[in-house]
Design a protein around this motif. Structure first.
Motif, PDB file in Angstrom:
ATOM      1  N   SER A  53      -5.385   1.012   1.879  1.00 18.73           N
ATOM      2  CA  SER A  53      -5.179   0.089   0.766  1.00 18.73           C
ATOM      3  C   SER A  53      -6.135   0.376  -0.381  1.00 18.73           C
ATOM      4  CB  SER A  53      -5.356  -1.353   1.256  1.00 18.73           C
ATOM      5  OG  SER A  53      -5.182  -2.266   0.205  1.00 18.73           O
ATOM      6  N   LEU A  54      -7.388   0.628  -0.048  1.00 17.12           N
ATOM      7  CA  LEU A  54      -8.378   0.973  -1.064  1.00 17.12           C
ATOM      8  C   LEU A  54      -7.967   2.230  -1.823  1.00 17.12           C
ATOM      9  CD1 LEU A  54     -11.160   0.753  -2.456  1.00 17.12           C
ATOM     10  CD2 LEU A  54     -12.105   2.031  -0.527  1.00 17.12           C
ATOM     11  N   GLY A 100      -5.088   1.603  -4.155  1.00 11.81           N
ATOM     12  CA  GLY A 100      -5.547   0.909  -5.353  1.00 11.81           C
ATOM     13  C   GLY A 100      -6.257   1.840  -6.319  1.00 11.81           C
ATOM     14  N   MET A 101      -7.050   2.761  -5.758  1.00 14.55           N
ATOM     15  CA  MET A 101      -7.734   3.738  -6.615  1.00 14.55           C
ATOM     16  C   MET A 101      -6.731   4.666  -7.295  1.00 14.55           C
ATOM     17  SD  MET A 101     -10.912   4.545  -4.023  1.00 14.55           S
ATOM     18  CE  MET A 101     -11.630   5.874  -4.991  1.00 14.55           C
ATOM     19  N   THR A 140       0.835  -1.207   0.000  1.00 13.97           N
ATOM     20  CA  THR A 140       0.000   0.000   0.000  1.00 13.97           C
ATOM     21  C   THR A 140       0.866   1.252   0.000  1.00 13.97           C
ATOM     22  OG1 THR A 140      -1.855  -1.077   1.114  1.00 13.97           O
ATOM     23  CG2 THR A 140      -1.679   1.306   1.365  1.00 13.97           C
ATOM     24  N   LEU A 162      -7.128  -0.835   5.844  1.00 13.78           N
ATOM     25  CA  LEU A 162      -7.975  -1.252   4.719  1.00 13.78           C
ATOM     26  C   LEU A 162      -8.368  -0.043   3.870  1.00 13.78           C
ATOM     27  CD1 LEU A 162     -10.298  -3.919   6.376  1.00 13.78           C
ATOM     28  CD2 LEU A 162      -8.725  -4.302   4.478  1.00 13.78           C
ATOM     29  N   GLU A 163      -8.693   1.053   4.538  1.00 10.92           N
ATOM     30  CA  GLU A 163      -9.038   2.272   3.809  1.00 10.92           C
ATOM     31  C   GLU A 163      -7.838   2.789   3.018  1.00 10.92           C
ATOM     32  OE1 GLU A 163     -10.328   4.712   7.025  1.00 10.92           O
ATOM     33  OE2 GLU A 163     -12.369   3.877   7.057  1.00 10.92           O
ATOM     34  N   SER A 209      -3.565   7.878   1.309  1.00 12.12           N
ATOM     35  CA  SER A 209      -3.139   6.505   1.531  1.00 12.12           C
ATOM     36  C   SER A 209      -1.774   6.451   2.203  1.00 12.12           C
ATOM     37  CB  SER A 209      -3.094   5.761   0.194  1.00 12.12           C
ATOM     38  OG  SER A 209      -2.610   4.446   0.369  1.00 12.12           O
TER      39      SER A 209
END
Length: 205
Positions: free
Chosen positions: A59-60, A63-64, A7, A56-57, A31
């Motif tokens: 990581s999201l 990824g975005m 991440t 988790l946030e 991030s």
């Protein structure tokens, strides 16, 4: 640890990617900032649901960010390291992240200085030192020193580390010789943090 470091690398590489853009940068900055704050704490408190949720946030968001920018040289270098030595993906990416940051800054530290300042660090040098501290604090450098057999074995992978779509997405072009220099510096830094970690625990199965 490996997923968290992936991440971190996704966010940083998105920020200095040749395809960087304002929307992706907003995701990537959040991030990276969250990961830097949370990952060292989470590594010592794995049952903490709040910290896991924040990661988790992060990581999201990472990824975005890379959905439009893709990753760059650290990811490019990571692939043969994972294939040859079984190093988990995030650890393999993090192996050279500081050295790639410094390599890019040697050519033009203006954009990278802006990134460092946006994350709360005055200079690229200060930010690099903080990233090194994070890698040492989480034990990542010790893991890496145990998983990669020797410097010669590592440097032998340099010709395989120029991955199309990743290496050429880096803001500064890298030759095989450049990658050897980056790998050698990463190896030397990891050797300074060798600990009693059992390497087998993090070998990719």
């Amino acid at each position: 640890l490996s997923a968290g470091l992936d991440t971190l690398c996704q966010g940083l590489e998105s920020l200095w990617s040749r395809s960087a853009n304002p929307v992706a940068a907003s995701f990537a900055l959040r991030s990276v900032s969250t990961t830097i704050q949370v990952l060292p704490r989470l590594s010592n408190d794995l049952s903490n649901l709040e910290l896991r949720t924040r990661m988790l946030e992060a990581s999201l968001l990472g990824g975005m960010a890379i959905a439009s920018t893709k990753t760059t040289l650290s990811h490019s270098i990571s692939y043969p390291i994972t294939l040859r030595f079984g190093v988990l993906h995030g650890l393999a990416c993090a192996f050279t992240i500081v050295q790639v940051l410094q390599f890019n800054a040697e050519r033009d530290d203006g954009p990278l200085g802006n990134i460092a300042q946006s994350l709360g660090y005055g200079t690229v040098g200060s930010f690099s030192r903080h990233l090194e501290d994070l890698l040492a604090q989480t034990g990542a450098l010790s893991w890496l020193a145990n998983l990669v057999p020797s410097k010669d074995d590592l440097l032998a992978l340099a010709p395989q580390a120029i991955t199309p779509g990743r290496a050429d997405n880096n803001p500064r072009p890298a030759t095989v010789s450049d990658i050897e220099t980056i790998m050698a510096a990463a190896w030397d830094r990891a050797q300074q943090s060798v600990g009693p970690t059992s390497a087998g625990q993090l070998v990719h199965r």
